[in-house]
Design a protein around this motif. Sequence first.
Motif: not given
Lengths: 395, 206, 553
Positions: C73-77
Amino acid sequence: MINRRSLLSFAAVSLLPNMAFAADWSAVEAEAKGQEVYFNAWAGADNINAYIAWAGEQVKARFGVTLNHIKITDTAEVVKRVRDEVKAGKADGSVDLVWINGENFRVMKTEKLLFGPFAAALPNFAFVDTVGKPTTLQDFTETVDGLESPWGMAQFTFFGDGAKISSPPKSMIELAAFAKANPGRVTYPAPPDFHGTTFLKQALVEATSDRSIFAKPIDKEAFAAAAKPWLAFLDELRPSLWREGKQYPKSQAEITQMVADGELLIGLTFNPNEPANLVAAGTLPKTTIAWQHAAGTIGNSHFVAIPTNAKAKAGAQVVANFLLSAEAQARKNDLKIWGDPTVLDVTKLSGDDAKQFANLPAPGSVIFPAPAMLEPHGSFVPLIEAIWLDHYGKG
Amino acid sequence: MSLVLEKISAYLGDTRIFESLSLTIEPGEIVTVMGASGSGKTTLLAAIAGDLPTPFYAVGKVILNGHDMSKVRPEQRRIGRLFQDDLLFPHLTVGENLLFGVERGPKAMRTMQMKEALQRIDLVGLENRAPHTLSGGQRSRVALMRALLAKPDAMLLDEPFSKLDRALRATIRDYTYAHLQERKIPTLLVTHDFEDVPKAGRVIHV
Amino acid sequence: MVGPLRQGVTGKVWRRAFGSPIIILFVLPLVVSLLFALGAAFDLSAWQLLWAHPQLWPALGLSIFTGLMSVLLSASLAIIIVAGLYLSGWWPRLSFPIGAMLAMPHVALAIGLSFLIMPSGFLARSVALFSGWTTPPNWITNHDPYGLSLIAALVLKETPFLMWILISILNRQDVRDNFNGQRAVGLSLGHTMTSIWQRLYLPQIVPKLVWPLFVVFAYAATVVDMALVIGPTQPPTLATLVWADINDSQVLNNARGAAGAWLLTVAIAIVALGVWGLANVIFSRREWLTVGPAPRALIKVFFFARLKFSSLISVYLIITVLLVILSFAALWPFPNLWPEILSISAWSRVGLDPSAFFTSGVLAVSTTVTAFALVIAWMETQPQMRDKYVTLLSATALGVPAIVLALGQYRAFLQLGLTGSTFGLFLAHLLPVTAYMFIVLVGPYRSFDSRWQASASGLLASFPRFFWAIKLPLLKAPLLAASAIGFAVSFGQYVPAQLISAGRYSTLPMEAVTLTSGTNRPLTAAFTLLLMVPPLLVFMAAAHFGKSRWSKL
């Protein structure tokens, strides 16, 4: 008629040991002067930290001992640290004094990690109520043997907001009914948290008809048989607990906070005066009430002990002795300061000293007191914790 | 196909770079813009392509085949570009670089176009090579062909030959112009080298 | 006479000796700690005990789940926001808010977030305003069984970190030039910006992100302090289970904890390898790279990037404001949106005993200064080809779960008599600080154009003059940024501090975590703010003094 000789022999019996005592003790005090004592004590409660800070100021002024409060979350860390240090041959250990009882004491005693016996030699130990408060000599069925010095008394107590609880549940059966009527508003901390384990012990004792088993060691098979009614009770209680008994708070303090927020209705504590103290501090509402289960709740004492590799043993003894003084015990007993019940026999004290112990009834005080019951034998604890983890620890 | 520029002016903040430039480039014609460094040649190309960086701004009109492109997003203008550097994508093979601009469609068709293009630039069989393994001349040809495979309606050449060595330069230049004229693509060339100006081509100074 | 030509400074033998401080203070303690940690893995009975633990598998599953989810999630965001803001008007000003978010210690964010989302928290109170609740709802928010709130806290914390990595890659001059050119070509070939990100930029950036992503994953799957504050309880994550075991009074449980730490490490390595392999298989299908220009963006992935970024900042701001109010809230009963009684008692208590604050501050400053000197001494005196060993060790220090490293460190320091000593505590903090600073600085320092020195020599400048007047000023921004990171890393250390300090020293994170187990919320909030503010100030100072002298702002 009392003759000269008998008078002398009386003096010899009663005074001489005290004099020898005094000589030894002044040597201890002399050695203690200038020492730094690292007191490892649970630090989750601000009023207790403030009390320890006060004690530090006193021993500094009176005996030249510097008291450093090492703030810890769990006494087990200290046990482990002392063991590791002793194993590594570290003679000047990092712990001089530790706030301890129960399982942690048993482990340290069995593994010979404690200095002593020293408790009986503390001058103020003479005022401890060892008869009326047998748990000052018997820590969770383990004999103390002078390896720790009593500090305070504890008895398992429940509390809540009297405005929301019309009649407090005075047994585990009533508690289950209460939880059913108020789903999600009751819980207990997950063991091995000390209060969580005690809640389970209390339930075990109440669920067991033959209570003679608690005085002796028990093995796994015998426990499995004895635990059946208890497990049945816990199974029944579980669905009406907070988050349906799938998650449990980590600590008693967390539960207290949730009671203060209104998220939970019933809190629990080992200090019968804690609710009153929290009312005084403004954390809990003035309508707070506290109670104990009618048939009695588990009671014990808490202590301070000195590790075998402590660097400032003399200083640690001076601190332990000061903590037993009438002044320190009375202040600790004061609801507005801490409210931790004394280990002393107040009748042994001089009139002025004794007066300081009178606590006026305050909002949050225990309204339904009950007798204290002894802790089950230490061998129950790991079995209770293991079986609980197996049944309720997997979510 | 023609490229019409109407009264294009460009500014950097309050500073004017050039003013009111108008020009019509006929199909297959190569018009050369010449000027010293900093005269705004690259700004002009960016303005036509539609990706002028923020501190700059330009006014005027870009009309391609009768359509006003002034407000159209750069990727929808169908204006191809070649730069000083060949700018082959380093993480793609030669073949993949060529395919990058080929219209969507059946795989076999696209591959055929790519292979055909390789053949035309005499690089048959090199489709799986990494760009950095090619020589400078080969890379220039791939860059040209990549631009052409996207079927541009106009081309902008930003000193595309200036980094090539002398021997290669004339060859690549003639080669590029031949391809552009063959396809009747209106082209604007920016350079400061007179040798680059095509025979009988128009030259504009800014 | 024919003789060897003069070599550069790194060629001189006596200068090489300046590489030894980093070896003595960083490399040796690290290697010894790793060896001791490894030693703890060979205890058969500990493994048997571990297998028998009823919570083992669910706890391991939770750790891996929270770790994977938070990294994905943090990478996508981070990618979506960075791509959406790339070269926009916000681009030049991003580093400031991101630095500020990076400065917030993990545990502070977890404490603040749980105050926001818990059933008696601010969110529930806002709802109560409309729903008329008088008691907190039966929400399962903080300490939820699936670790979702822990994942949320991790995503909030790691997204700025990954954004920062992405931005520093994109701002490199060579990358910037290449990408500008590629964008122009891509656009001219009919590709949209979305397509250019997908097909051109990301395939080139992602390989550079592999290690940061792994570090984030390993961190998230093994975090202890955040999990204690906001994570699931029954079963807990494996890291907290291991942490409890390591600190237990029973020897057997200590050994079980060590085995658990290794199990977690191995599981993380296997999962990371698996994901990496899977990603390779997916991305080896290269057709999607060259599928040709789409007529228009099919999915507007990078839509509303400004909104997303603003929301991220807003959560940080709300948490901070909430903590400030809480620190003054003596009494704040449930449905009220504002405290009933305000008091400064928490802050005066903090003022009475500033020792933890002082200890953490002194440690952070001294370790940052030391690490700075160690890294510069290394870079200036060692040939670049040796960097890879230190880089590898630094990466190991950051990639190995903190509990494993701290465990080895504790065992090693115990044997050396360093537990409970000032020096031991200093070394324990120096380790991660040096690792971070080395990794952050090695790029900018080594890519420093050697022609600067050549031209300075041509102008008759001595090496010291060149170093102070040219090199340090030119490298000012990365040096200051690295120092700010070092400071924040030291200031937020919990696990090693707790083990190595032997209770002799109390640092701010230790106090804060201890206080969350108590009932004094204002004091907890005050300590959390104390934990946040110094790193924030240091980041702001670094941003301010790191600006080029020509920048207007």
